[in-house]
Structure formats: structure tokens, C-alpha cells
Design an enzyme around this catalytic site. Structure first.
Site, short mmCIF file in Angstrom:
data_model
loop_
_atom_site.label_atom_id
_atom_site.label_comp_id
_atom_site.label_asym_id
_atom_site.label_seq_id
_atom_site.Cartn_x
_atom_site.Cartn_y
_atom_site.Cartn_z
N GLU A 78 -6.82 44.50 63.95
CA GLU A 78 -5.95 43.89 65.21
C GLU A 78 -4.89 44.75 65.56
OE1 GLU A 78 -7.10 40.24 62.61
OE2 GLU A 78 -7.01 42.26 62.44
N SER A 194 -39.18 61.80 34.19
CA SER A 194 -38.91 61.10 35.18
C SER A 194 -38.56 62.05 36.41
CB SER A 194 -37.75 60.00 34.93
OG SER A 194 -36.82 60.38 34.55
N TRP A 196 -39.51 64.53 39.22
CA TRP A 196 -39.04 63.53 40.19
C TRP A 196 -39.97 62.54 40.46
CZ3 TRP A 196 -33.81 63.08 40.18
CH2 TRP A 196 -33.26 64.26 39.89
N ARG A 210 -26.19 54.93 47.64
CA ARG A 210 -25.05 54.98 46.44
C ARG A 210 -23.66 54.94 47.27
NH1 ARG A 210 -26.82 59.73 42.49
NH2 ARG A 210 -28.61 58.84 41.32
N ASP A 226 -31.47 61.45 31.11
CA ASP A 226 -31.44 62.23 32.00
C ASP A 226 -30.10 62.78 32.34
OD1 ASP A 226 -33.93 61.31 32.72
OD2 ASP A 226 -33.41 59.85 34.01
N SER A 323 -32.45 42.96 33.20
CA SER A 323 -31.55 41.93 32.73
C SER A 323 -30.60 41.39 33.94
CB SER A 323 -30.62 42.45 31.85
OG SER A 323 -31.04 42.93 30.52
#
Length: 389
Positions: A78, A194, A196, A210, A226, A323
Site C-alpha cells: 500500500e 541415483s 540421474w 526450490r 550424494d 515420515s
């Protein structure tokens, strides 16, 4: 959106732009509020724990000032809009996406600034759930002779501020789960490889996601396997905080997340005090919880919110994601599905934890959206009642 009309408010194209957009909307009021909503989300910085807010000042059907809130300590939307409008604000109408504040914080009350500027009408989309403001901003304006109109594009404004609304209602952060998995639901091979699962375009999109969050949460096994950087690597955008779930403090002091200078390591009573002191010397914040088992995610989430971190992206691994799902803490999911199959019961699954025993209790995405980035499908959707966008 290119808000050229805000920078060159005397340009005759302003009126043309406004009128062309009005033709697609039910009223000029809704059109101007949409401009305020677009402004609210146009900044590069995250305003959290404050809300996203945009504002426009309109006089005789033309935008004469606009503003947005960029973060704690910065001018509110404002005030930016009123400053740009100058004397043109007298007798004008203000459209703002959230109820104007009425208390002293890092900045003075917006309600006072509105009264001083001589605004005649204020349209705002929804009440500010901050207990220091809720309803009072509107009452102060009305007592000062300003006509107020609440509820314009309330649903859209609520969606734009889903993170802030959840935080104000629950004291907890808004949690997004991001998963990159194969067609058979694996996040690595049985040997642990992993990199990719997804291609470069999908990874670039993941970095954009992210950058939309204040913190990235991973488990210690992801760090050990990693040694990820976990930054957005986007120019002009601050890197998120890295939050590592590490009950025994197994994290190497030389890991990339520790060296980032923006790392919180959450541990339990099982952790060594010597390791804790060493990590703190390296610049990490170590938060210890009294539990002797796993890090209590509900307590961690509340503590993060108390420190102003109200937007979390949980990236893995499978046990950490599981979790968060088991704790009913997840609000939204971005699932990157790679067109490959690795097989093996020994390959880690995307989501671990206890899970559900009955399908009717499974977590279901509401209004899922499916897109394609490179060769990966992205399935996105809300899970909790707070996921509105």
C-alpha cells in the site's frame, strides 16, 4: 507479468491496457484487483513469514500507482502504491489483496498512510489472519471516513497466500514434497546409484521449485549417498536453508550443505556433544530434540516456523518423505516421473515410512495437474486443505 503501466503511469497505453483486460472480466473492480494479485507474486524475493501483497491506486479509471511487498522490513504494498501515486491518491480508490495493517512492526501502519493520503475507497480481498490486524484495519479505515469493500477475488487472494494462511492458522510451515522416481517408483538402483533419475530439464524445474521455498529438507542418508548442494543456483534468488534430519549427527563437516553457511542439522539426544560443537564451529545451526529415536518432525516444523521459516520443500530420501506423509504434514506434491524402470525389491522406494493399510486412507492429490518437462512427467496436486493454488 510486465507491469510497464506501473512504471509509466502517465502513458496513454495504461487506459488501453486496462480497458482491454476489463472486457474479459465481470467488473472494473475485479480487473484492478487482478492487477494487484499479479503484482503480489511478481517479486524475486520471498516475503515470508510475511504475506504476498500487491496494491494499485486507481483514479478516474486509470492506474496511477502500484506496489508490492518484498519482505520483512520493506515497505508494504500500500505504501509503495501511495508513494508512486503522490497527490493523485487523494480521492482515489485503492485495491489491495490483503486487509491493510494497523499496527507498528518493522514498518508503520498502512491504515494510517491510507488515511493521510486521502483515499476514498479501499477494496481488499480478505482479512489478515494476523491477530494484531484481523478486522481492525478495516474498522480504522471506516472510522476515518474511508469506504471499505471486503471479499473481492477472495478465493484467488487466498490461493496466492496459502503458505501465510496455514502458518497463521496452525503455527506450522506449508510443506511441499518433491519426488523424482522411475516408473516403478524407485529413487535409486539397488546399488544406490541415483544420478540421474531425471534429465537436465526436469532438474532445472526442480531447482525453480526450490527457489520458491525457504528451506529444503533431506535425510542424512541422502547427504551421505550424494553429498548434494541443494541450492537453487538461480541468479538473483537467495539459496534456501538446508535442513538435515540426522538423529546421531553422522553428517560430515565437509559436506556441501554445511559449507553453504545456511544449514540446520536436526538431531536427538543420541547425538555426540563433541560432534555438535564441531558442526557449530563450521557455521551450522544444530537443533537438538530430547527424543532418543528419530527427529520429531512436528516439533521441528513448529520450531522452523517460530524462526520465520514457513515454506518447506521435502526432497528425500524415501524414509524422510514417508515420515512427513505419516505425520500428515504434507500439503502439496510435485512428482517427477522418469520413463525408466530399474526393478528389484532392494531398490529404495520413493516413499517409505509406515504408509497405509487401506486404500481409502491413501493420500490423494486434489485437482492434479500433469505436465511434461524434457522426458519426465510432472504430476502436481494438493493434499491438505491449505493447498489452494
Amino acid at each position: 507479468m510486465n507491469h510497464a503501466f506501473c512504471r509509466w503511469r502517465d502513458d496513454p497505453r495504461v487506459e488501453v491496457l486496462a480497458s482491454s483486460k476489463m472486457n474479459r472480466r465481470p467488473s472494473p473492480h475485479a480487473g484492478f484487483m487482478r492487477e494487484a494479485l499479479d503484482l503480489a507474486r511478481s517479486g524475486n524475493s520471498l516475503p515470508y513469514p510475511n504475506p504476498w501483497v500487491g496494491a494499485v491506486v486507481v483514479r478516474k479509471g486509470k492506474i496511477v500507482g502500484c506496489g508490492l511487498h518484498r519482505g520483512p522490513g520493506e515497505n508494504h504494498a500500500e505504501v509503495e502504491a501511495l508513494n508512486q501515486a503522490g497527490e493523485s491518491a487523494r480521492g482515489a480508490t485503492l485495491y489491495v489483496t490483503l486487509e491493510p495493517c494497523c499496527h507498528y512492526g518493522r514498518t508503520p501502519p498502512c491504515a494510517d498512510a491510507i488515511l493521510r493520503a486521502g483515499i476514498r475507497d479501499v477494496f481488499y480481498s480478505l482479512d489478515d489472519p494476523n491477530p494484531e490486524v484481523f478486522g481492525r484495519g478495516g474498522r480504522i479505515l471506516r472510522a476515518g471516513g474511508v469506504r471499505t469493500h471486503r471479499g473481492l477475488l477472495e478465493r484467488e487472494a487466498s490461493a496466492a497466500n496459502e503458505v501465510y494462511l496455514k502458518f497463521r492458522a496452525t503455527g506450522l510451515p506449508f510443506v511441499t514434497a518433491k519426488v523424482a522416481a522411475t516408473l516403478d517408483g524407485k529413487i535409486a538402483t539397488r546399488s544406490g546409484e541415483s544420478k540421474w533419475i531425471t534429465g537436465p530439464q526436469a532438474r532445472a524445474r526442480a531447482r525453480e521449485i526450490r527457489a520458491e521455498h525457504q528451506a529444503v529438507v533431506v535425510g542424512i542418508n541422502t547427504i551421505l549417498a550424494d553429498n548434494p548442494h541443494l541450492g537453487s543456483r538461480m541468479p538473483g534468488r537467495p539459496d534456501p536453508w538446508r535442513v538435515v534430519l540426522d538423529s546421531k549427527l553422522r553428517i560430515p563437516a565437509t559436506s556441501k550443505v554445511i559449507r553453504s553457511g545456511r544449514c540446520i542439522v536436526a538431531c536427538t539426544a543420541r547425538a555426540s556433544q563433541a560432534k555438535r560443537r564441531n558442526l557449530e564451529r563450521m557455521g551450522a545451526a544444530v537443533w537438538s530434540f530430547s527424543e532418543s529415536g528419530k527427529v520429531p518432525l512436528g516439533s521441528l516444523a513448529r520450531r522452523l516456523a517460530e524462526h520465520g521459516i514457513i515454506s518447506l520443500l521435502v526432497e528425500g530420501g524415501g524414509e524422510s518423505l514417508g515420515s512427513f506423509f505419516d505425520g500428515r504434514l504434507v500439503d502439496r506434491v510435485h512428482w517427477f516421473l522418469s520413463p525408466m524402470i530399474v526393478g528389484s525389491a532392494e531398490s529404495p522406494a520413493a516413499v517409505g515410512g509406515e504408509g497405509v493399510t487401506l486404500l481409502r486412507n491413501a493420500w490423494k492429490l486434489r485437482d492434479p495437474k500433469i505436465g511434461l518437462t524434457g522426458d519426465a512427467l510432472i504430476i502436481s496436486g494438493g493434499i491438505s486443505r491449505w493447498a489452494l493454488a
